[in-house]
Design a protein around this motif. Structure first.
Motif, PDB file in Angstrom:
ATOM      1  N   THR A 107       0.851  -1.186   0.000  1.00  0.00           N
ATOM      2  CA  THR A 107       0.000   0.000   0.000  1.00  0.00           C
ATOM      3  C   THR A 107       0.891   1.242   0.000  1.00  0.00           C
ATOM      4  N   SER A 108       0.275   2.389  -0.151  1.00  0.00           N
ATOM      5  CA  SER A 108       1.053   3.629  -0.091  1.00  0.00           C
ATOM      6  C   SER A 108       1.689   3.786   1.285  1.00  0.00           C
ATOM      7  N   GLN A 109       1.022   3.299   2.324  1.00  0.00           N
ATOM      8  CA  GLN A 109       1.576   3.394   3.674  1.00  0.00           C
ATOM      9  C   GLN A 109       2.833   2.526   3.821  1.00  0.00           C
ATOM     10  N   ILE A 110       2.806   1.353   3.195  1.00  0.00           N
ATOM     11  CA  ILE A 110       3.973   0.468   3.240  1.00  0.00           C
ATOM     12  C   ILE A 110       5.149   1.106   2.518  1.00  0.00           C
ATOM     13  N   ILE A 111       4.887   1.711   1.365  1.00  0.00           N
ATOM     14  CA  ILE A 111       5.946   2.351   0.575  1.00  0.00           C
ATOM     15  C   ILE A 111       6.542   3.530   1.335  1.00  0.00           C
ATOM     16  N   ILE A 112       5.670   4.356   1.923  1.00  0.00           N
ATOM     17  CA  ILE A 112       6.139   5.513   2.693  1.00  0.00           C
ATOM     18  C   ILE A 112       6.951   5.051   3.898  1.00  0.00           C
ATOM     19  N   GLY A 113       6.469   4.005   4.579  1.00  0.00           N
ATOM     20  CA  GLY A 113       7.192   3.474   5.738  1.00  0.00           C
ATOM     21  C   GLY A 113       8.578   2.976   5.362  1.00  0.00           C
ATOM     22  N   HIS A 114       8.669   2.303   4.225  1.00  0.00           N
ATOM     23  CA  HIS A 114       9.969   1.826   3.745  1.00  0.00           C
ATOM     24  C   HIS A 114      10.921   3.001   3.511  1.00  0.00           C
ATOM     25  N   ASN A 119      15.646   6.402   4.758  1.00  0.00           N
ATOM     26  CA  ASN A 119      16.244   7.724   4.914  1.00  0.00           C
ATOM     27  C   ASN A 119      17.182   7.794   6.112  1.00  0.00           C
ATOM     28  N   LYS A 120      17.112   6.808   6.982  1.00  0.00           N
ATOM     29  CA  LYS A 120      18.008   6.763   8.130  1.00  0.00           C
ATOM     30  C   LYS A 120      19.418   6.349   7.720  1.00  0.00           C
ATOM     31  N   GLU A 121      19.546   5.770   6.515  1.00  0.00           N
ATOM     32  CA  GLU A 121      20.845   5.269   6.074  1.00  0.00           C
ATOM     33  C   GLU A 121      21.240   5.727   4.679  1.00  0.00           C
ATOM     34  N   ALA A 122      20.326   6.395   3.972  1.00  0.00           N
ATOM     35  CA  ALA A 122      20.614   6.813   2.596  1.00  0.00           C
ATOM     36  C   ALA A 122      20.005   8.177   2.320  1.00  0.00           C
ATOM     37  N   VAL A 127      16.952   6.894  -2.134  1.00  0.00           N
ATOM     38  CA  VAL A 127      15.692   6.263  -1.760  1.00  0.00           C
ATOM     39  C   VAL A 127      14.687   6.347  -2.907  1.00  0.00           C
ATOM     40  N   LYS A 128      14.755   7.426  -3.668  1.00  0.00           N
ATOM     41  CA  LYS A 128      13.850   7.575  -4.808  1.00  0.00           C
ATOM     42  C   LYS A 128      14.009   6.421  -5.786  1.00  0.00           C
ATOM     43  N   ASN A 129      15.241   5.938  -5.968  1.00  0.00           N
ATOM     44  CA  ASN A 129      15.471   4.816  -6.875  1.00  0.00           C
ATOM     45  C   ASN A 129      14.753   3.553  -6.415  1.00  0.00           C
ATOM     46  N   ASP A 130      14.665   3.359  -5.101  1.00  0.00           N
ATOM     47  CA  ASP A 130      13.923   2.212  -4.578  1.00  0.00           C
ATOM     48  C   ASP A 130      12.495   2.205  -5.110  1.00  0.00           C
ATOM     49  N   VAL A 131      11.849   3.367  -5.030  1.00  0.00           N
ATOM     50  CA  VAL A 131      10.447   3.477  -5.433  1.00  0.00           C
ATOM     51  C   VAL A 131      10.307   3.316  -6.949  1.00  0.00           C
ATOM     52  N   ILE A 132      11.195   3.964  -7.687  1.00  0.00           N
ATOM     53  CA  ILE A 132      11.123   3.901  -9.151  1.00  0.00           C
ATOM     54  C   ILE A 132      11.290   2.480  -9.655  1.00  0.00           C
ATOM     55  N   TRP A 133      12.344   1.794  -9.180  1.00  0.00           N
ATOM     56  CA  TRP A 133      12.622   0.451  -9.696  1.00  0.00           C
ATOM     57  C   TRP A 133      11.613  -0.567  -9.198  1.00  0.00           C
ATOM     58  N   LEU A 134      11.095  -0.390  -7.968  1.00  0.00           N
ATOM     59  CA  LEU A 134      10.067  -1.309  -7.480  1.00  0.00           C
ATOM     60  C   LEU A 134       8.814  -1.206  -8.343  1.00  0.00           C
ATOM     61  N   ASP A 155       1.322   6.364  -6.925  1.00  0.00           N
ATOM     62  CA  ASP A 155       0.967   7.767  -7.123  1.00  0.00           C
ATOM     63  C   ASP A 155       0.567   8.421  -5.810  1.00  0.00           C
ATOM     64  N   ASP A 156      -0.190   7.679  -4.997  1.00  0.00           N
ATOM     65  CA  ASP A 156      -0.616   8.208  -3.698  1.00  0.00           C
ATOM     66  C   ASP A 156       0.588   8.440  -2.786  1.00  0.00           C
ATOM     67  N   ALA A 157       1.568   7.520  -2.860  1.00  0.00           N
ATOM     68  CA  ALA A 157       2.751   7.646  -2.002  1.00  0.00           C
ATOM     69  C   ALA A 157       3.652   8.787  -2.450  1.00  0.00           C
ATOM     70  N   TYR A 158       3.783   8.970  -3.778  1.00  0.00           N
ATOM     71  CA  TYR A 158       4.694   9.984  -4.311  1.00  0.00           C
ATOM     72  C   TYR A 158       4.419  11.370  -3.738  1.00  0.00           C
ATOM     73  N   GLU A 159       3.154  11.752  -3.635  1.00  0.00           N
ATOM     74  CA  GLU A 159       2.808  13.096  -3.166  1.00  0.00           C
ATOM     75  C   GLU A 159       3.392  13.360  -1.793  1.00  0.00           C
ATOM     76  N   THR A 160       3.218  12.392  -0.895  1.00  0.00           N
ATOM     77  CA  THR A 160       3.748  12.545   0.464  1.00  0.00           C
ATOM     78  C   THR A 160       5.271  12.470   0.473  1.00  0.00           C
ATOM     79  N   LEU A 161       5.837  11.567  -0.294  1.00  0.00           N
ATOM     80  CA  LEU A 161       7.288  11.377  -0.317  1.00  0.00           C
ATOM     81  C   LEU A 161       8.008  12.635  -0.778  1.00  0.00           C
ATOM     82  N   TRP A 162       7.468  13.292  -1.837  1.00  0.00           N
ATOM     83  CA  TRP A 162       8.085  14.530  -2.323  1.00  0.00           C
ATOM     84  C   TRP A 162       7.895  15.676  -1.341  1.00  0.00           C
ATOM     85  N   ARG A 163       6.666  15.801  -0.820  1.00  0.00           N
ATOM     86  CA  ARG A 163       6.351  16.917   0.075  1.00  0.00           C
ATOM     87  C   ARG A 163       7.195  16.872   1.341  1.00  0.00           C
ATOM     88  N   GLU A 164       7.386  15.672   1.876  1.00  0.00           N
ATOM     89  CA  GLU A 164       8.139  15.537   3.124  1.00  0.00           C
ATOM     90  C   GLU A 164       9.628  15.302   2.880  1.00  0.00           C
TER      91      GLU A 164
END
Length: 340
Positions: A107-114, A119-122, A127-134, A155-164
């Motif tokens: 879900t978008s929540q799982i993607i955001i959580g990942h 971000n704690k290590e990269a 991290v963006k590459n993780d989302v793109i390639w997945l 798409d739902d996850a991207y909005e939050t990922l970019w904003r934050e």
């Protein structure tokens, strides 16, 4: 039932989102894609509705399918079509909890959580590459294997990922070696007679603007002594690398270095690029040179070509950049040097 929605993007252009929504026995299935024209959107709707009409999405739930299996199948079937970087990023995903989940649990929540954990290590651009390639792996294998998955969660996850700022654009480096650093490196490599001619390779990179991976793949058979040109086989390209062979011009100084290499192999520089990179980094550390990478020599080379007053098209014949937008990233000039 399918709907096509027209919306205006930030750049002023219009896009069309086609969405298929199917209700059957209390179960709702949705799927959507975005297109540049309404015609393409309608074509996709017609094709997908016909495919879904005969699939088990309308009858039974898909069998359990782990994300790790999707990634492994994608790498096995399509990994050879892409470079080491993308394959490494995908293989690295297999080490995280997300890979152990069933595709239906993504879900978008799982993607955001990942991404929060990553971000704690990269950095966000990594991290963006993780989302793109997945997303790429799931979208491709969905078409190949026929399982169902709604890509809207990305798409739902991207909005939050970019904003934050959990994902971000890659930083453009502007590091060029100083004259003093180049002299220090030259003296260092000249004093150390090793099996790898680091002095020649470093200055060849500066004169030729070739990437390290390209330098070690140059073949004698591809060189044309009449016009001082060579060929980069399987040149880097975001769409098609394999078979993308491109001829380039050797600047005079680069061609002289080539002529000084012994012919003992099919390759001009028959050495391991990882070893070259390690040797360069070790030299920088011993000399106290901070934050200088071998790839920065390509920036140095491209900038030097423009400092010689070469035009964009002429520089592209050497660097092999497809467009000014990509070439511009490698140009680091000093406005104070402009003579007007």
């Amino acid at each position: 039932m399918a709907t096509i929605t027209k919306y205006k993007k930030k750049d002023g252009k219009f896009s069309y989102r086609a969405q298929i929504r199917i209700n059957r026995k209390g179960t709702t299935y949705t799927e959507s894609e975005t297109f540049d024209t309404r015609v393409l959107a309608k074509t996709w709707v017609t094709k997908r509705e016909a495919e879904l009409g005969a699939q088990r999405v309308l009858k039974l739930k898909d069998k359990p399918l782990k994300v790790s299996k999707i990634i492994e199948d994608y790498l096995a079937q399509f990994g050879a079509n892409y470079g080491r970087s993308k394959n490494y990023d995908l293989a690295r995903l297999l080490r995280y909890p997300l890979a152990d989940l069933d595709i239906s649990e993504i879900t978008s929540q799982i993607i955001i959580g990942h991404c929060i954990e990553r971000n704690k290590e990269a950095k966000p651009q990594t991290v963006k590459n993780d989302v793109i390639w997945l997303k790429t792996a799931i979208k491709t294998m969905r078409a190949v294997q026929g399982f169902t998955f709604n890509l809207d969660v990305f798409d739902d996850a991207y909005e939050t990922l970019w904003r934050e700022k959990l994902i971000g654009k890659s930083e453009e480096r502007q590091r060029r070696p100083t004259r003093q650093e180049l002299w220090a490196l030259s003296r260092f490599f000249a004093k150390r007679k090793r099996s790898i001619p680091m002095l020649h390779i470093m200055w060849f990179a500066i004169y030729s603007a070739r990437r390290l991976s390209e330098i070690t793949r140059l073949e004698w058979a591809d060189n044309n002594a009449n016009n001082a040109t060579g060929m980069v086989r399987d040149a880097k390209d975001p769409r098609q690398k394999k078979g993308n062979h491109k001829r380039f011009k050797y600047p005079r100084s680069a061609w002289k270095i080539v002529q000084r290499q012994p012919i003992g192999s099919e390759f001009v520089f028959p050495y391991n690029p990882k070893t070259i990179g390690t040797n360069f980094d070790r030299a920088c550390n011993l000399l106290g040179i901070v934050d200088l990478h071998f790839h920065d020599l390509r920036h140095e080379a491209t900038s030097r070509l423009f400092e010689r007053k070469l035009g964009i098209v002429d520089v592209q014949q050497i660097t092999l950049h497809e467009s000014w937008k990509t070439l511009q990233r490698y140009v680091n000039l000093d406005p104070g040097d402009v003579d007007i």
